[in-house]
Design a protein around this motif. Structure first.
Motif, PDB file in Angstrom:
ATOM      1  N   LEU A 167      37.495  32.308  45.055  1.00  0.00           N
ATOM      2  CA  LEU A 167      38.900  32.088  45.429  1.00  0.00           C
ATOM      3  C   LEU A 167      39.399  30.745  44.905  1.00  0.00           C
ATOM      4  O   LEU A 167      40.535  30.644  44.420  1.00  0.00           O
ATOM      5  N   LEU A 168      38.569  29.726  44.990  1.00  0.00           N
ATOM      6  CA  LEU A 168      38.943  28.411  44.464  1.00  0.00           C
ATOM      7  C   LEU A 168      39.153  28.478  42.956  1.00  0.00           C
ATOM      8  O   LEU A 168      40.148  27.967  42.424  1.00  0.00           O
ATOM      9  N   TRP A 169      38.239  29.165  42.259  1.00  0.00           N
ATOM     10  CA  TRP A 169      38.327  29.303  40.804  1.00  0.00           C
ATOM     11  C   TRP A 169      39.573  30.095  40.405  1.00  0.00           C
ATOM     12  O   TRP A 169      40.287  29.735  39.480  1.00  0.00           O
ATOM     13  N   TYR A 170      39.854  31.181  41.113  1.00  0.00           N
ATOM     14  CA  TYR A 170      41.020  31.995  40.798  1.00  0.00           C
ATOM     15  C   TYR A 170      42.313  31.233  41.075  1.00  0.00           C
ATOM     16  O   TYR A 170      43.277  31.320  40.308  1.00  0.00           O
ATOM     17  N   SER A 171      42.354  30.491  42.156  1.00  0.00           N
ATOM     18  CA  SER A 171      43.549  29.705  42.470  1.00  0.00           C
ATOM     19  C   SER A 171      43.784  28.644  41.408  1.00  0.00           C
ATOM     20  O   SER A 171      44.917  28.446  40.939  1.00  0.00           O
ATOM     21  N   PHE A 172      42.721  27.946  41.030  1.00  0.00           N
ATOM     22  CA  PHE A 172      42.841  26.945  39.977  1.00  0.00           C
ATOM     23  C   PHE A 172      43.297  27.580  38.666  1.00  0.00           C
ATOM     24  O   PHE A 172      44.163  27.044  37.974  1.00  0.00           O
ATOM     25  N   SER A 173      42.743  28.716  38.304  1.00  0.00           N
ATOM     26  CA  SER A 173      43.112  29.401  37.061  1.00  0.00           C
ATOM     27  C   SER A 173      44.572  29.807  37.068  1.00  0.00           C
ATOM     28  O   SER A 173      45.269  29.676  36.058  1.00  0.00           O
ATOM     29  N   PRO A 207      39.423  35.418  34.737  1.00  0.00           N
ATOM     30  CA  PRO A 207      40.585  34.616  34.335  1.00  0.00           C
ATOM     31  C   PRO A 207      40.535  34.187  32.874  1.00  0.00           C
ATOM     32  O   PRO A 207      41.565  34.163  32.194  1.00  0.00           O
ATOM     33  N   VAL A 208      39.348  33.865  32.379  1.00  0.00           N
ATOM     34  CA  VAL A 208      39.197  33.466  30.976  1.00  0.00           C
ATOM     35  C   VAL A 208      39.524  34.648  30.066  1.00  0.00           C
ATOM     36  O   VAL A 208      40.202  34.494  29.043  1.00  0.00           O
ATOM     37  N   LEU A 209      39.063  35.845  30.445  1.00  0.00           N
ATOM     38  CA  LEU A 209      39.345  37.042  29.644  1.00  0.00           C
ATOM     39  C   LEU A 209      40.839  37.357  29.623  1.00  0.00           C
ATOM     40  O   LEU A 209      41.394  37.714  28.580  1.00  0.00           O
ATOM     41  N   ILE A 210      41.495  37.213  30.774  1.00  0.00           N
ATOM     42  CA  ILE A 210      42.946  37.466  30.837  1.00  0.00           C
ATOM     43  C   ILE A 210      43.686  36.475  29.953  1.00  0.00           C
ATOM     44  O   ILE A 210      44.565  36.850  29.164  1.00  0.00           O
ATOM     45  N   PHE A 211      43.327  35.198  30.058  1.00  0.00           N
ATOM     46  CA  PHE A 211      43.979  34.170  29.254  1.00  0.00           C
ATOM     47  C   PHE A 211      43.765  34.437  27.770  1.00  0.00           C
ATOM     48  O   PHE A 211      44.713  34.363  26.973  1.00  0.00           O
ATOM     49  N   THR A 212      42.530  34.760  27.379  1.00  0.00           N
ATOM     50  CA  THR A 212      42.224  35.040  25.969  1.00  0.00           C
ATOM     51  C   THR A 212      42.992  36.247  25.466  1.00  0.00           C
ATOM     52  O   THR A 212      43.537  36.237  24.357  1.00  0.00           O
ATOM     53  N   ALA A 213      43.079  37.295  26.282  1.00  0.00           N
ATOM     54  CA  ALA A 213      43.810  38.502  25.887  1.00  0.00           C
ATOM     55  C   ALA A 213      45.291  38.197  25.694  1.00  0.00           C
ATOM     56  O   ALA A 213      45.904  38.662  24.721  1.00  0.00           O
TER      57      ALA A 213
END
Length: 198
Positions: free
Chosen positions: A32-38, A187-193
């Protein structure tokens, strides 16, 4: 198989169940912390590059959907109450420890102890097969002494793990690792896509 052995193994499996629930609680909070930060980092990134981006609507919609996903996941995780469930299981295995010591007494009333055992087990959820398999394997590996050639068990243990127990645990840990890796990289995959679709 003695009644005291059943109590002992149930206690060991419940200890593993508590560890599993606490691990799930920790991983869910980190996710949750990672997703919020992303989500916040991507919002800032696209706020600055919104005029440069060839498709700002797609980027905005994708990250709004991601933010809603984070909100839904946080509600779902709160509903799972990992820490509260772990607390109930801890109370259960601590009570089972007292019952185990009572069951070692040769003058103990087994009917009464069995009734008490059933009541203790009814206080919280049951452990999973995986918790039991893990307890079985850990006790086999950590128990000092040599393996009895006739039974395949170490001295002091009335049962030992088979290849099925080991392969089930290997499968479970592999599947868990793959699932966590996918969740952390999402989140990294979404950003890259989104960057690739520009």
């Amino acid at each position: 198989m003695a009644f005291s052995d059943n109590v002992w193994w149930t206690r060991k499996a419940r200890i593993q169940a508590e560890k599993r629930l606490l691990s799930n609680a920790f991983q869910s909070q980190i996710l949750l912390l990672w997703y919020s930060f992303s989500g916040v980092a991507s919002a800032i990134y696209y706020l600055n590059l919104g005029e440069i981006s060839s498709n700002p609507e797609l980027n905005g919609i994708a990250w709004v959907v991601f933010s809603v996903l984070v909100l839904c996941i946080s509600g779902f995780i709160n509903g799972l109450s990992f820490k509260e469930r772990a607390g109930l299981i801890k109370e259960c295995y601590e009570t089972l420890n007292g019952l185990y010591h009572k069951s070692k007494d040769v003058n103990a009333n087994l009917l009464q102890l069995n009734s008490e055992y059933d009541q203790i087990l009814g206080v919280c959820e049951n452990h999973t097969d995986r918790d039991y398999y893990l307890a079985l394997c850990i006790e086999h590996v950590t128990k000092p002494g040599k393996i009895d050639a006739r039974t395949g068990c170490k001295a002091g243990l009335d049962r030992c793990p088979t290849w099925y127990h080991w392969s089930s645990l290997t499968y479970w840990y592999g599947r868990r690792g793959l699932m966590l890796a996918t969740l952390y990289f999402l989140p990294v995959l979404i950003f890259t896509a989104l960057e690739y679709l520009k």
